[in-house]
Design a protein around this motif. Structure first.
Motif, PDB file in Angstrom:
ATOM      1  N   UNK A 168       0.841  -1.213   0.000  1.00  0.00           N
ATOM      2  CA  UNK A 168       0.000   0.000   0.000  1.00  0.00           C
ATOM      3  C   UNK A 168       0.874   1.261   0.000  1.00  0.00           C
ATOM      4  N   UNK A 169       0.278   2.339  -0.481  1.00  0.00           N
ATOM      5  CA  UNK A 169       0.917   3.659  -0.402  1.00  0.00           C
ATOM      6  C   UNK A 169       0.602   4.275   0.945  1.00  0.00           C
ATOM      7  N   UNK A 170       1.565   5.024   1.478  1.00  0.00           N
ATOM      8  CA  UNK A 170       1.370   5.666   2.777  1.00  0.00           C
ATOM      9  C   UNK A 170       1.226   7.175   2.568  1.00  0.00           C
ATOM     10  N   UNK A 171       0.237   7.538   1.763  1.00  0.00           N
ATOM     11  CA  UNK A 171       0.096   8.930   1.322  1.00  0.00           C
ATOM     12  C   UNK A 171      -0.477   9.874   2.373  1.00  0.00           C
ATOM     13  N   UNK A 172      -0.926   9.308   3.471  1.00  0.00           N
ATOM     14  CA  UNK A 172      -1.557  10.147   4.499  1.00  0.00           C
ATOM     15  C   UNK A 172      -0.608  11.250   5.005  1.00  0.00           C
ATOM     16  N   UNK A 173       0.691  10.915   5.074  1.00  0.00           N
ATOM     17  CA  UNK A 173       1.670  11.882   5.598  1.00  0.00           C
ATOM     18  C   UNK A 173       2.501  12.520   4.485  1.00  0.00           C
ATOM     19  N   UNK A 174       2.056  12.380   3.228  1.00  0.00           N
ATOM     20  CA  UNK A 174       2.827  12.923   2.102  1.00  0.00           C
ATOM     21  C   UNK A 174       2.892  14.449   2.183  1.00  0.00           C
ATOM     22  N   UNK A 175       3.894  15.005   1.517  1.00  0.00           N
ATOM     23  CA  UNK A 175       4.061  16.464   1.510  1.00  0.00           C
ATOM     24  C   UNK A 175       4.156  16.946   0.068  1.00  0.00           C
ATOM     25  N   UNK A 176       3.387  17.990  -0.258  1.00  0.00           N
ATOM     26  CA  UNK A 176       3.412  18.520  -1.624  1.00  0.00           C
ATOM     27  C   UNK A 176       4.320  19.740  -1.706  1.00  0.00           C
ATOM     28  N   UNK A 177       5.196  19.733  -2.723  1.00  0.00           N
ATOM     29  CA  UNK A 177       6.115  20.849  -2.933  1.00  0.00           C
ATOM     30  C   UNK A 177       5.869  21.410  -4.333  1.00  0.00           C
ATOM     31  N   UNK A 178       5.531  22.713  -4.441  1.00  0.00           N
ATOM     32  CA  UNK A 178       5.328  23.291  -5.772  1.00  0.00           C
ATOM     33  C   UNK A 178       6.659  23.422  -6.519  1.00  0.00           C
ATOM     34  N   UNK A 179       6.705  22.913  -7.749  1.00  0.00           N
ATOM     35  CA  UNK A 179       7.941  22.924  -8.535  1.00  0.00           C
ATOM     36  C   UNK A 179       7.650  23.438  -9.936  1.00  0.00           C
ATOM     37  N   UNK A 180       8.507  24.316 -10.420  1.00  0.00           N
ATOM     38  CA  UNK A 180       8.401  24.775 -11.806  1.00  0.00           C
ATOM     39  C   UNK A 180       9.345  23.939 -12.657  1.00  0.00           C
ATOM     40  N   UNK A 181       8.771  23.236 -13.635  1.00  0.00           N
ATOM     41  CA  UNK A 181       9.604  22.419 -14.521  1.00  0.00           C
ATOM     42  C   UNK A 181       9.787  23.174 -15.835  1.00  0.00           C
ATOM     43  N   UNK A 182      11.043  23.381 -16.232  1.00  0.00           N
ATOM     44  CA  UNK A 182      11.326  24.216 -17.412  1.00  0.00           C
ATOM     45  C   UNK A 182      11.980  23.401 -18.525  1.00  0.00           C
ATOM     46  N   UNK A 183      11.856  23.932 -19.737  1.00  0.00           N
ATOM     47  CA  UNK A 183      12.503  23.301 -20.879  1.00  0.00           C
ATOM     48  C   UNK A 183      14.001  23.639 -20.858  1.00  0.00           C
ATOM     49  N   UNK A 184      14.298  24.916 -20.497  1.00  0.00           N
ATOM     50  CA  UNK A 184      15.685  25.382 -20.494  1.00  0.00           C
ATOM     51  C   UNK A 184      16.429  24.770 -19.316  1.00  0.00           C
ATOM     52  N   UNK A 185      17.759  24.610 -19.482  1.00  0.00           N
ATOM     53  CA  UNK A 185      18.537  24.155 -18.335  1.00  0.00           C
ATOM     54  C   UNK A 185      18.508  25.206 -17.215  1.00  0.00           C
ATOM     55  N   UNK A 186      18.587  24.782 -15.972  1.00  0.00           N
ATOM     56  CA  UNK A 186      18.572  25.692 -14.816  1.00  0.00           C
ATOM     57  C   UNK A 186      19.960  26.313 -14.668  1.00  0.00           C
ATOM     58  N   UNK A 187      20.047  27.660 -14.476  1.00  0.00           N
ATOM     59  CA  UNK A 187      21.364  28.282 -14.301  1.00  0.00           C
ATOM     60  C   UNK A 187      22.121  27.654 -13.120  1.00  0.00           C
ATOM     61  N   UNK A 188      23.392  27.415 -13.337  1.00  0.00           N
ATOM     62  CA  UNK A 188      24.200  26.740 -12.332  1.00  0.00           C
ATOM     63  C   UNK A 188      24.712  27.755 -11.302  1.00  0.00           C
ATOM     64  N   UNK A 189      24.205  27.660 -10.072  1.00  0.00           N
ATOM     65  CA  UNK A 189      24.600  28.582  -8.997  1.00  0.00           C
ATOM     66  C   UNK A 189      26.080  28.454  -8.644  1.00  0.00           C
ATOM     67  N   UNK A 190      26.677  27.337  -9.032  1.00  0.00           N
ATOM     68  CA  UNK A 190      28.078  27.105  -8.648  1.00  0.00           C
ATOM     69  C   UNK A 190      29.029  27.516  -9.779  1.00  0.00           C
TER      70      UNK A 190
END
Ligand code: ZN
Length: 484
Positions: free
Chosen positions: A269-291
């Protein structure tokens, strides 16, 4: 005592402290802190225990040699006295980091003689006889078999469930996942959870508990239900927390999504009762590298000693640039052989490991240095804000449960032109069974081992309000952090 010049009460922040050789008393809140072998222990409720078995003479002698201490009667009896007491804080994480001086020596490659092995911290028992008894009462067959596997018993237990076993419960505490991700990418990102249920979270039961996720649209419509699985590296007991690199694959189409972090019992079974949702933006372009502006080499990781020397030289150069000659410096987690021995000024080494601090105080006396060793929780430092020119963390930062919050807390102790030096900090993720035995051993003992990628460090430093100058090789990182 001039050495405690800048100290304050950890309970009420008062600077009015009455200090004698045995104790520190706060004159405002009347809390008394013990001083043991020259080390203030800033936990009024610490529980001390005397070890019944004395450390044999030969071990004391050996320890003196290993630690570079003089071989005289006075020093040797102090060593004996130091190791005749153990300490407990009543906090799982703090206790895991304490009373393990010999374990640390062993980890750094020094062979511990047989006769001293009784002082090594044995693995925290994951499952005990008591636990087995509880499970028998609950008639939890899966868990019972796990326990029997672990203790090497080959008994077959036949129990009929009178009721269904309890549901595993958990809480996502924090995560280091980026809020912008590229489409159709597989990666690992750290998330930290706590077992808030009554049964252990384990990937070695009949229905292995795994970490997984769903992708949903903002309306809740499922895009991906069956996410990749990430197993637990150890069995996580009730009340314990762990940071785990979770394997995630992003949706193929760009857009705004909800990543739902969850657990499941595989095949059950899935234990979704305690799941957490995180809003995420998915992009076509590569993400700028902070490093991008960091200095990175593809060199294999330097060994620990080389790293320490390189870090020290770099630190000396940084301090020299300030043009000052005397400094107020804090090292956190510096153990006995503190880097501060190489400096002059007002120097404090704060660590949770009481034995290491006591040995450090002996070394300080022997070498006629100026370092004050203090046992305290680094989250509640006994110093006013804006005290230090520099704060040193050598191979220590990743041990703190909430790295961002910890950095923000200690950054307040910096003078406006001060800096935090992060040295010999490990870099990289493990996945599944690709985990080093040492790392796994530390997790078993309850030590808060975590590992972060360069991208995660970049985000950690930035979101802690710090500007980072970083040098990194394949295995470790050195960072110079200033206030924004
Ligand atoms: Zn006080």
């Amino acid at each position: 005592m001039a050495l405690f010049h800048n100290m304050q009460c950890v309970r009420c922040s008062s600077r009015q402290l009455k200090i004698d050789a045995q104790s520190i008393q706060c004159e405002r809140c009347v809390t008394t802190y013990k001083i043991s072998h020259g080390v203030p222990i800033l936990f009024p409720d610490v529980i001390t225990q005397t070890i019944s078995q004395d450390l044999p003479e030969e071990i004391i002698g050996w320890l003196g040699v290993v630690m570079d201490l003089p071989n005289d009667y006075e020093t040797l009896s102090k060593l004996k006295s130091i190791f005749s007491t153990t300490y407990q804080f009543g906090d799982f994480l703090l206790d895991a980091e304490n009373n393990q001086f010999l374990d640390r020596l062993q980890n750094s490659g020094i062979n511990i003689p047989e006769s001293a092995k009784f002082l090594l911290k044995t693995q925290t028992p994951i499952t005990s006889a008591t636990r087995l008894h509880q499970l028998l009462e609950q008639k939890n067959l899966n868990q019972i078999n796990t326990v029997l596997d672990k203790v090497g018993a080959s008994a077959s237990v036949n129990i009929e469930y009178s009721s269904s076993p309890p549901t595993p419960r958990y809480r996502w505490i924090l995560d280091y996942l980026p809020r912008r991700m590229s489409a159709a990418k597989v990666f690992t990102g750290n998330a930290r959870l706590e077992n808030v249920g009554t049964i252990p979270l384990s990937s070695h039961t009949a229905y292995p508990i795994m970490i997984s996720y769903h992708w949903r649209t903002l309306n809740g419509e499922v895009i991906t239900f069956d996410g990749h699985r990430t197993p637990f590296p150890i069995e996580l007991g009730s009340g314990r927390q762990l940071t785990i690199p979770v394997k995630i694959e992003t949706p193929s189409e760009p857009g705004d999504y909800l990543l739902e972090l969850t657990l499941l019992e595989e095949g059950h079974r899935w234990l979704d009762e305690d799941a957490k949702q995180i809003p995420i933006k998915v992009t076509k372009e590569p993400i700028p590298d902070l490093t991008a502006h960091w200095q990175k080499s593809n060199q294999p990781p330097a060994n620990y000693a080389e790293n320490q020397i390189a870090g020290l030289n770099w630190l000396k150069a940084q301090l020299q640039e300030t043009g000052k000659s005397e400094f107020t410096i804090l090292e956190i987690g510096g153990t006995a052989h503190s880097m501060l021995f190489h400096f002059t000024g007002e120097l404090y080494n704060v660590d949770i490991d009481i034995h290491a601090m006591q040995i450090g105080a002996l070394l300080n006396q022997h070498w006629n240095k100026q370092v004050q060793f203090i046992c305290a929780d680094a989250h509640t430092l006994p110093f006013p804000d804006e005290t230090f020119d520099a704060i040193i963390l050598s191979n220590a930062l990743h041990h703190f449960p909430d790295v961002r919050q910890f950095l923000r807390t200690i950054a307040r102790k910096l003078r406006p032109d001060g800096f935090i030096a992060v040295l010999s900090e490990p870099v990289g993720h493990y996945y599944g069974s690709n985990i080093s035995p040492d790392f796994l051993q530390e997790l078993f003992k309850g030590v808060n081992e975590q590992s972060f990628t360069l991208a995660e460090y970049a985000d950690i430093f930035c979101s802690s309000g710090l500007i980072a100058e970083v040098t990194a090789d394949e295995g470790s990182l050195r960072a110079f952090l200033r206030l924004m």
